[in-house]
Design an enzyme around this catalytic site. Structure first.
Site, PDB file in Angstrom:
ATOM      1  N   ASN A  90       0.816  -1.219   0.000  1.00 31.19           N
ATOM      2  CA  ASN A  90       0.000   0.000   0.000  1.00 31.19           C
ATOM      3  C   ASN A  90       0.852   1.273   0.000  1.00 31.19           C
ATOM      4  O   ASN A  90       0.353   2.350  -0.323  1.00 31.19           O
ATOM      5  CB  ASN A  90      -0.967   0.000   1.191  1.00 31.19           C
ATOM      6  N   HIS A  91       2.139   1.157   0.366  1.00 30.22           N
ATOM      7  CA  HIS A  91       3.026   2.330   0.340  1.00 30.22           C
ATOM      8  C   HIS A  91       3.814   2.466  -0.971  1.00 30.22           C
ATOM      9  O   HIS A  91       4.773   3.242  -1.022  1.00 30.22           O
ATOM     10  CB  HIS A  91       3.998   2.277   1.525  1.00 30.22           C
ATOM     11  N   HIS A 115       4.059  -5.991   9.882  1.00 26.73           N
ATOM     12  CA  HIS A 115       5.359  -5.720  10.514  1.00 26.73           C
ATOM     13  C   HIS A 115       5.603  -6.560  11.767  1.00 26.73           C
ATOM     14  O   HIS A 115       6.560  -6.303  12.498  1.00 26.73           O
ATOM     15  CB  HIS A 115       5.527  -4.224  10.839  1.00 26.73           C
TER      16      HIS A 115
HETATM   17 FE   LIG Z   1       4.856  -2.151   5.626  1.00 31.68          FE
HETATM   18 FE   LIG Z   2       1.771  -2.121   4.022  1.00 33.46          FE
END
Ligand SMILES: [Fe+2]
Ligand SMILES: [Fe+2]
Length: 273
Positions: free
Chosen positions: A67-68, A180
């Site tokens: 998404n980044h 993460h």
């Molecule tokens: Fe990430």
């Molecule tokens: Fe992500």
């Protein structure tokens, strides 16, 4: 084959951990293919061309996103000339770059790497299951690809497990990224696909998901705008999964969690030492 997948690189500590440790690990374990998620490599937000080159030079065969992907605007441009950088395959038609690629490794193998994004608690995208099916049908395991690695960038463990079982027996590895936090469910599924719900991150674990604790906590205490989130800058840890595949079938034989660095209990594939 010996495959290594590492989770989201977060900022400089994550990059340094990869740069300092990966060349030695490649050598020590005679790795055939290394894939790393790099969506937070540039100060926690996206990736630049220079950083992508740095990670590939350190020994990654491919870098995946999520998404980044577009946090650094330059990625929209340089991804077109970097076939080893992959963004989610189920982004809308016309999105720059590619979501899957058959990568030639230094050991002379061909590995299909697919990056796909989940839809639960994420942006509304095209069907991730159908998108991955299309890529695998075009490049089947043991016929065209020696190994297939699928990075499922998703929030929900249910969606990631469903993807793992959906692809079981057709790919070498289904591994989650994005949260993460490494999960302890790495295993070989019933039909031979290695699976882990989340690879964790490569970054400073004395943090909130790799970002500095103070501002992260403040945002939960006060619902007011504050300074931009910055990565925590302590020593980084590598986190991911190691997979050994059968040369004939391309399916997984054994798996181990990889966690090297401070804060987390260390783990590595002892069967390769
Ligand atoms: Fe990430
Ligand atoms: Fe992500």
């Amino acid at each position: 084959m010996r495959l290594l997948f590492l989770g989201d690189i977060v900022g400089r500590p994550g990059r340094n951990a990869v740069i300092e440790r990966l060349p030695g690990l490649r050598e020590r374990w005679k790795l055939d293919c290394v894939v790393i998620n790099g969506e937070n490599a540039a100060g926690g937000f996206g990736i630049t061309e220079a950083i992508c080159d740095e990670v590939l030079s350190a020994g990654a065969d491919a870098v995946t996103l999520g998404n980044h992907s577009w946090d650094q605007r330059e990625t929209l441009v340089f991804i077109e000339r970097q076939p080893r950088l992959l963004r989610p395959v189920n982004f809308p038609a016309g999105t720059p770059g590619r979501g899957a690629n058959l990568i030639d490794t230094v050991s002379g193998k061909r590995v299909l790497v697919i990056n796909v994004m989940g839809r639960l608690y994420m942006d509304a995208l095209d069907d991730p299951f159908a998108a991955v099916d299309r890529e695998i049908e075009a490049c089947p395991l043991a016929q065209v690809a020696d190994a297939i690695i699928v990075d499922v960038h998703a929030e929900a463990t249910s969606e990631k497990e469903a993807m793992g079982h959906h692809l079981d027996g057709r790919v070498s590895l289904v591994v989650g990224t994005h949260t993460h936090v490494p999960t302890a469910d790495h295993r070989v599924l019933a039909h031979g696909t290695a699976y882990m719900s989340d690879a964790g991150m490569c970054g400073d674990y004395d943090s909130v998901l790799g970002m500095q604790k103070e501002e992260s906590i403040r945002r939960f205490l006060q619902k007011t705008p504050g300074p931009r989130m910055e990565p925590a800058l302590g020593e980084g840890t590598l986190s991911g999964i190691a997979v050994e595949t059968d040369d004939r079938t391309g399916l997984a034989v054994r798996v181990a969690a990889l966690r090297l660095g401070p804060h987390l209990e260390e783990s590595w594939p002892r069967f390769w030492d």
